[in-house]
Design a protein around this motif. Structure first.
Motif, mmCIF file in Angstrom:
data_model
loop_
_atom_site.group_PDB
_atom_site.id
_atom_site.type_symbol
_atom_site.label_atom_id
_atom_site.label_comp_id
_atom_site.label_asym_id
_atom_site.label_seq_id
_atom_site.Cartn_x
_atom_site.Cartn_y
_atom_site.Cartn_z
ATOM 1 N N LYS A 7 0.793 -1.607 -0.391
ATOM 2 C CA LYS A 7 0.538 0.462 -0.218
ATOM 3 C C LYS A 7 0.622 1.267 -0.527
ATOM 4 C CE LYS A 7 -4.057 -0.060 1.993
ATOM 5 N NZ LYS A 7 -5.581 0.236 3.343
ATOM 6 N N ARG A 8 1.989 1.157 0.825
ATOM 7 C CA ARG A 8 3.015 2.341 0.783
ATOM 8 C C ARG A 8 3.451 2.818 -0.418
ATOM 9 N NH1 ARG A 8 6.856 4.602 4.230
ATOM 10 N NH2 ARG A 8 8.728 5.853 3.261
ATOM 11 N N LEU A 9 3.606 1.437 -1.366
ATOM 12 C CA LEU A 9 4.873 1.553 -2.795
ATOM 13 C C LEU A 9 3.272 1.997 -3.980
ATOM 14 C CD1 LEU A 9 5.993 -1.330 -3.223
ATOM 15 C CD2 LEU A 9 7.382 0.828 -3.011
ATOM 16 N N LEU A 10 2.119 1.830 -3.674
ATOM 17 C CA LEU A 10 1.234 2.323 -4.637
ATOM 18 C C LEU A 10 0.344 4.184 -4.336
ATOM 19 C CD1 LEU A 10 -1.126 -0.996 -4.369
ATOM 20 C CD2 LEU A 10 0.053 -0.178 -5.839
ATOM 21 N N HIS A 11 0.768 4.174 -3.029
ATOM 22 C CA HIS A 11 0.350 5.454 -1.931
ATOM 23 C C HIS A 11 1.630 6.608 -2.905
ATOM 24 C CE1 HIS A 11 -2.612 4.445 1.183
ATOM 25 N NE2 HIS A 11 -3.579 3.978 -0.239
ATOM 26 N N ARG A 12 2.415 6.483 -2.868
ATOM 27 C CA ARG A 12 3.473 6.878 -3.229
ATOM 28 C C ARG A 12 3.456 7.072 -4.691
ATOM 29 N NH1 ARG A 12 10.027 5.976 -1.429
ATOM 30 N NH2 ARG A 12 11.204 7.986 -2.611
ATOM 31 N N ALA A 13 2.866 6.113 -5.463
ATOM 32 C CA ALA A 13 3.173 6.633 -6.604
ATOM 33 C C ALA A 13 1.167 6.737 -7.404
ATOM 34 C CB ALA A 13 3.231 4.904 -7.937
ATOM 35 N N THR A 14 0.851 7.253 -6.389
ATOM 36 C CA THR A 14 -0.517 8.175 -7.109
ATOM 37 C C THR A 14 -0.400 8.762 -5.726
ATOM 38 O OG1 THR A 14 -1.697 7.106 -4.998
ATOM 39 C CG2 THR A 14 -0.730 6.235 -7.367
ATOM 40 N N LEU A 15 0.899 9.823 -4.898
ATOM 41 C CA LEU A 15 0.488 11.117 -4.461
ATOM 42 C C LEU A 15 0.150 11.908 -5.343
ATOM 43 C CD1 LEU A 15 1.290 12.262 -1.860
ATOM 44 C CD2 LEU A 15 3.744 12.515 -2.993
ATOM 45 N N LYS A 16 -1.095 12.651 -4.616
ATOM 46 C CA LYS A 16 -1.196 14.135 -5.769
ATOM 47 C C LYS A 16 -0.401 15.122 -5.651
ATOM 48 C CE LYS A 16 -6.368 13.415 -4.796
ATOM 49 N NZ LYS A 16 -7.828 13.732 -4.813
ATOM 50 N N PRO A 18 3.329 16.066 -5.734
ATOM 51 C CA PRO A 18 4.695 15.905 -5.522
ATOM 52 C C PRO A 18 5.422 16.673 -4.090
ATOM 53 C CG PRO A 18 4.779 16.924 -7.112
ATOM 54 C CD PRO A 18 3.275 16.664 -6.807
ATOM 55 N N ALA A 19 4.917 17.988 -2.959
ATOM 56 C CA ALA A 19 5.279 18.659 -2.225
ATOM 57 C C ALA A 19 5.369 17.726 -1.691
ATOM 58 C CB ALA A 19 5.265 19.185 -2.381
ATOM 59 N N TYR A 20 4.523 17.003 -0.898
ATOM 60 C CA TYR A 20 4.741 16.047 0.193
ATOM 61 C C TYR A 20 5.329 14.454 -0.377
ATOM 62 C CZ TYR A 20 0.886 19.019 2.071
ATOM 63 O OH TYR A 20 0.514 20.308 2.215
ATOM 64 N N ARG A 21 6.478 14.428 -0.943
ATOM 65 C CA ARG A 21 7.468 13.176 -1.109
ATOM 66 C C ARG A 21 7.567 12.838 -0.024
ATOM 67 N NH1 ARG A 21 6.622 10.958 -5.909
ATOM 68 N NH2 ARG A 21 6.157 11.034 -7.682
ATOM 69 N N PHE A 22 7.825 14.431 1.189
ATOM 70 C CA PHE A 22 9.218 13.351 1.767
ATOM 71 C C PHE A 22 8.372 12.468 3.074
ATOM 72 C CE2 PHE A 22 6.115 17.280 2.978
ATOM 73 C CZ PHE A 22 5.306 17.044 4.647
ATOM 74 N N LEU A 23 6.715 12.432 2.896
ATOM 75 C CA LEU A 23 6.437 11.790 4.215
ATOM 76 C C LEU A 23 6.832 10.546 3.692
ATOM 77 C CD1 LEU A 23 2.874 13.040 4.088
ATOM 78 C CD2 LEU A 23 4.130 12.567 5.976
ATOM 79 N N PHE A 24 7.605 9.764 2.743
ATOM 80 C CA PHE A 24 7.594 8.549 2.027
ATOM 81 C C PHE A 24 9.695 8.162 2.203
ATOM 82 C CE2 PHE A 24 4.070 9.189 0.053
ATOM 83 C CZ PHE A 24 3.104 7.991 0.162
ATOM 84 N N ALA A 25 9.825 9.367 3.111
ATOM 85 C CA ALA A 25 11.607 9.239 3.295
ATOM 86 C C ALA A 25 11.244 8.937 4.582
ATOM 87 C CB ALA A 25 12.518 10.784 3.306
ATOM 88 N N PRO A 26 12.734 8.160 5.333
ATOM 89 C CA PRO A 26 12.995 7.634 6.593
ATOM 90 C C PRO A 26 13.184 9.131 7.249
ATOM 91 C CG PRO A 26 13.865 6.718 5.052
ATOM 92 C CD PRO A 26 13.780 7.780 4.286
ATOM 93 N N LEU A 135 -4.806 14.606 -0.963
ATOM 94 C CA LEU A 135 -3.799 13.652 -1.560
ATOM 95 C C LEU A 135 -3.797 12.175 -2.105
ATOM 96 C CD1 LEU A 135 -0.933 14.781 1.565
ATOM 97 C CD2 LEU A 135 -1.164 16.023 -0.593
ATOM 98 N N GLY A 136 -4.961 12.194 -1.162
ATOM 99 C CA GLY A 136 -4.768 10.365 -2.568
ATOM 100 C C GLY A 136 -4.491 9.474 -1.960
ATOM 101 N N ILE A 137 -3.965 9.200 -0.563
ATOM 102 C CA ILE A 137 -2.865 8.511 0.141
ATOM 103 C C ILE A 137 -3.281 8.036 1.218
ATOM 104 C CG2 ILE A 137 -0.482 9.162 -0.776
ATOM 105 C CD1 ILE A 137 0.168 10.273 1.195
ATOM 106 N N GLU A 138 -2.859 7.670 2.300
ATOM 107 C CA GLU A 138 -2.798 7.653 4.324
ATOM 108 C C GLU A 138 -1.702 7.733 4.009
ATOM 109 O OE1 GLU A 138 -3.960 4.030 4.403
ATOM 110 O OE2 GLU A 138 -6.163 3.938 3.811
ATOM 111 N N LEU A 139 -1.037 7.620 5.870
ATOM 112 C CA LEU A 139 -0.195 8.003 6.546
ATOM 113 C C LEU A 139 1.168 6.297 5.788
ATOM 114 C CD1 LEU A 139 -1.135 9.466 9.952
ATOM 115 C CD2 LEU A 139 0.761 10.819 8.207
ATOM 116 N N PRO A 140 1.561 7.362 5.313
ATOM 117 C CA PRO A 140 3.330 6.239 5.015
ATOM 118 C C PRO A 140 3.786 5.777 6.742
ATOM 119 C CG PRO A 140 3.650 7.969 3.792
ATOM 120 C CD PRO A 140 2.116 7.952 4.670
ATOM 121 N N ASN A 141 3.779 6.269 7.446
ATOM 122 C CA ASN A 141 4.777 6.609 8.744
ATOM 123 C C ASN A 141 4.692 4.767 9.452
ATOM 124 O OD1 ASN A 141 3.303 9.147 7.918
ATOM 125 N ND2 ASN A 141 5.296 9.848 9.703
ATOM 126 N N PRO A 142 5.964 4.612 9.602
ATOM 127 C CA PRO A 142 6.277 3.334 10.197
ATOM 128 C C PRO A 142 5.310 3.259 11.755
ATOM 129 C CG PRO A 142 7.727 3.904 9.838
ATOM 130 C CD PRO A 142 6.902 5.037 9.614
#
Length: 223
Positions: A7-16, A18-26, A135-142
């Motif tokens: 789901k995390r990979l799918l959300h990263r690809a469908t993020l509305k 791109p300014a929020y790509r930082f959510l997927f970075a450690p 953003l079309g995603i859910e929280l990807p955080n651990p």
């Protein structure tokens, strides 16, 4: 159910946005964020967030100077039962910010850090309710659930029939932590952060939480 990693990979690809790509970075090494929401009720489909708070954890310290707090103006009606719990009235939340402006600020605060919470699934579900639209995603955080850590430390080796108490109050008492006024979003986030640090320390040292004998061993008698 889609595995979380997929789901995390799918959300990263469908993020509305791109300014929020930082959510997927450690997040920064050794950091986490404890957070809590107060809501108009307990049904995430119908109810709304009325306040949200978070505090950063770095190493073995809770950085109370690095906190996030916001009162949101909910669309849903404030339920009487919820008001009795968190004491936020209609007049208190009417001056709150629209949730659409609160969520981006919250995301900027947490970044990609792991999220720490008590029954975290509900709070995350409430945030995701808005995040899907924004953003079309859910929280990807651990996610780190303190009731799970507590269960493992106290009841992980408990015999069948043991009485299990995972209440917030029980965890505070067992960990000898101060009880602040509950159902205030920041206080709850702060206490949850303290629980996490103490439970993590117990686990690292291999220490279990003592419990009373819940099941008496059978007595044997001589004929």
């Amino acid at each position: 159910m889609i595995p979380r990693a997929l789901k995390r990979l799918l959300h990263r690809a469908t993020l509305k946005d791109p300014a929020y790509r930082f959510l997927f970075a450690p997040g920064p090494p050794g950091e986490a964020v404890a957070f809590d929401c107060e809501t108009t009720g307990l049904d995430w489909r119908r109810d709304d967030i009325c306040s949200i708070a978070a505090v950063r954890i770095k190493g073995d310290r809770i950085l109370t100077s690095e906190r996030f707090e916001a009162v949101a103006r909910p669309r849903a009606e404030m339920r009487a039962e919820a008001i009795k719990v968190h004491l936020l009235r209609e007049s208190d939340v009417e001056i709150g910010a629209p949730i659409e402006t609160v969520i981006p600020r919250f995301l900027a605060f947490i970044g990609g850090r792991p999220l720490v919470g008590y029954y975290l699934e509900f709070d995350v579900g409430m945030v995701n309710k808005y995040l899907r639209g924004l953003l079309g995603i859910e929280l990807p955080n651990p996610m780190i659930e303190v009731s799970k850590l507590y269960y493992e430390r106290k009841y992980g080796d408990a015999p069948p029939g043991s009485v299990i108490d995972l209440s917030f109050r029980a965890i505070l008492n067992d960990l000898d932590l101060p009880a602040l006024d509950q159902h205030d979003a920041f206080n709850d986030a702060l206490m949850t952060g303290m629980m996490y640090l103490k439970l993590r320390d117990l686990k690292e040292r291999g220490v279990r939480i003592a419990r009373l004998r819940d099941v008496e061993e059978p007595q044997t008698t001589l004929a």
